[in-house]
Motif scaffolding. Sequence first.
Motif, PDB file in Angstrom:
ATOM      1  N   HIS A  93       0.894  -1.232   0.020  1.00 41.33           N
ATOM      2  CA  HIS A  93       0.147   0.228   0.028  1.00 41.33           C
ATOM      3  C   HIS A  93       0.747   1.094   0.088  1.00 41.33           C
ATOM      4  O   HIS A  93       1.887   1.280   0.681  1.00 41.33           O
ATOM      5  CB  HIS A  93      -0.895  -0.157   1.212  1.00 41.33           C
ATOM      6  N   ALA A 171      -5.610  10.002  -5.385  1.00 42.38           N
ATOM      7  CA  ALA A 171      -6.842   9.843  -5.280  1.00 42.38           C
ATOM      8  C   ALA A 171      -7.174   9.060  -3.961  1.00 42.38           C
ATOM      9  O   ALA A 171      -8.276   8.719  -3.541  1.00 42.38           O
ATOM     10  CB  ALA A 171      -7.340   9.065  -6.268  1.00 42.38           C
ATOM     11  N   GLY A 210      -8.616   1.596  -6.494  1.00 45.98           N
ATOM     12  CA  GLY A 210      -8.819   2.127  -5.190  1.00 45.98           C
ATOM     13  C   GLY A 210      -8.324   3.461  -5.273  1.00 45.98           C
ATOM     14  O   GLY A 210      -7.575   4.035  -5.957  1.00 45.98           O
ATOM     15  N   SER A 212     -10.799   6.980  -3.008  1.00 44.80           N
ATOM     16  CA  SER A 212     -12.013   7.754  -2.978  1.00 44.80           C
ATOM     17  C   SER A 212     -13.208   6.893  -3.644  1.00 44.80           C
ATOM     18  O   SER A 212     -14.012   7.667  -4.049  1.00 44.80           O
ATOM     19  CB  SER A 212     -11.694   9.185  -3.287  1.00 44.80           C
TER      20      SER A 212
HETATM   21  C1  PEP Z   1      -7.026   2.922   0.574  1.00 50.21           C
HETATM   22  O1  PEP Z   1      -6.978   2.858   1.840  1.00 50.21           O
HETATM   23  O2  PEP Z   1      -6.542   2.077  -0.170  1.00 50.21           O
HETATM   24  C2  PEP Z   1      -8.100   3.996  -0.191  1.00 50.21           C
HETATM   25  C3  PEP Z   1      -8.139   3.773  -1.533  1.00 50.21           C
HETATM   26  O3  PEP Z   1      -8.576   4.963   0.678  1.00 50.21           O
HETATM   27  P1  PEP Z   1      -9.773   5.613   0.190  1.00 50.21           P
HETATM   28  O4  PEP Z   1     -10.713   4.863  -0.249  1.00 50.21           O
HETATM   29  O5  PEP Z   1     -10.129   6.552   1.479  1.00 50.21           O
HETATM   30  O6  PEP Z   1      -8.995   6.730  -0.811  1.00 50.21           O
END
Ligand code: PEP
Length: 251
Positions: A93, A171, A210, A212
């Motif tokens: 991540h 994002a 991934g 938001s």
């Molecule tokens: C994440 O934590 O991997 C993520 C995509 O966070 P968010 O959905 O808050 O942007």
Amino acid sequence: MTTMNRKPLVAGNWKMNGNKALVAEFINALNADDANGVDVVVCPPAIYLSALSAGRFAIGAQDVSALDQGAHTGDISVDMLSEVGCKYVIVGHSERREDHGETSDSVAEKAEKVVSAGLTPIVCVGEPLEVREAGDQAVQGFIREQLSALTSKLSASELNQSVIAYEPIWAIGTGKTASPEQAQDVHAFIRGELSETDAEVASGMRILYGGSVKPANAQELFSQPDVDGGLIGGASLKTDDFIAICQSAKI
Ligand code: PEP
């Protein structure tokens, strides 16, 4: 949406959030929901994994050590995760790359360790804002470098047991989402890169988006042909939002 051989997957990443009350709320809410046709995974902080394993959904960890055991204070091995019922492990991540200096090579090592224990790594890739602003070629070059560490470490059959998450860093947690077209372009690029290792594996590989994702934008993102579900941060902390997002992934 995704082709017949790719079952949608929605994974919630609680990051360093949640408590025992949220664990109980999720078990109640998700157990009452029919997720038929979608693989649903909740990835809480490691301390809540055992409690969350009482739910009728898969659990995943947010990180793992590449080592097996021993003098590594604070680390958690893949066998320990497996023992408490984890089926998935998020690796690489962007927050771990940033906060803990993880590199594409160390991420690939972790992914291999996860696969070797029979669990599924969710390997995160994605570019920072300055790379996105430099244009599509720059984005592709950045992601190619992240993927090549993985494809040089994992065999085709190990890749076959893996999931990729495209998470543009600009994002994540910002409220700015990649447009469905931007997401589709990068997902198709990722699939193309993987097909150089093995075309069949690439076509069956689940690639999550991934950044938001919310109930309001999930459907449009998930309807892109190469988007096979999502990795959800903020919206995975609210049962209603998370369930709505899971419903959007149904074929
Ligand atoms: C994440 O934590 O991997 C993520 C995509 O966070 P968010 O959905 O808050 O942007």
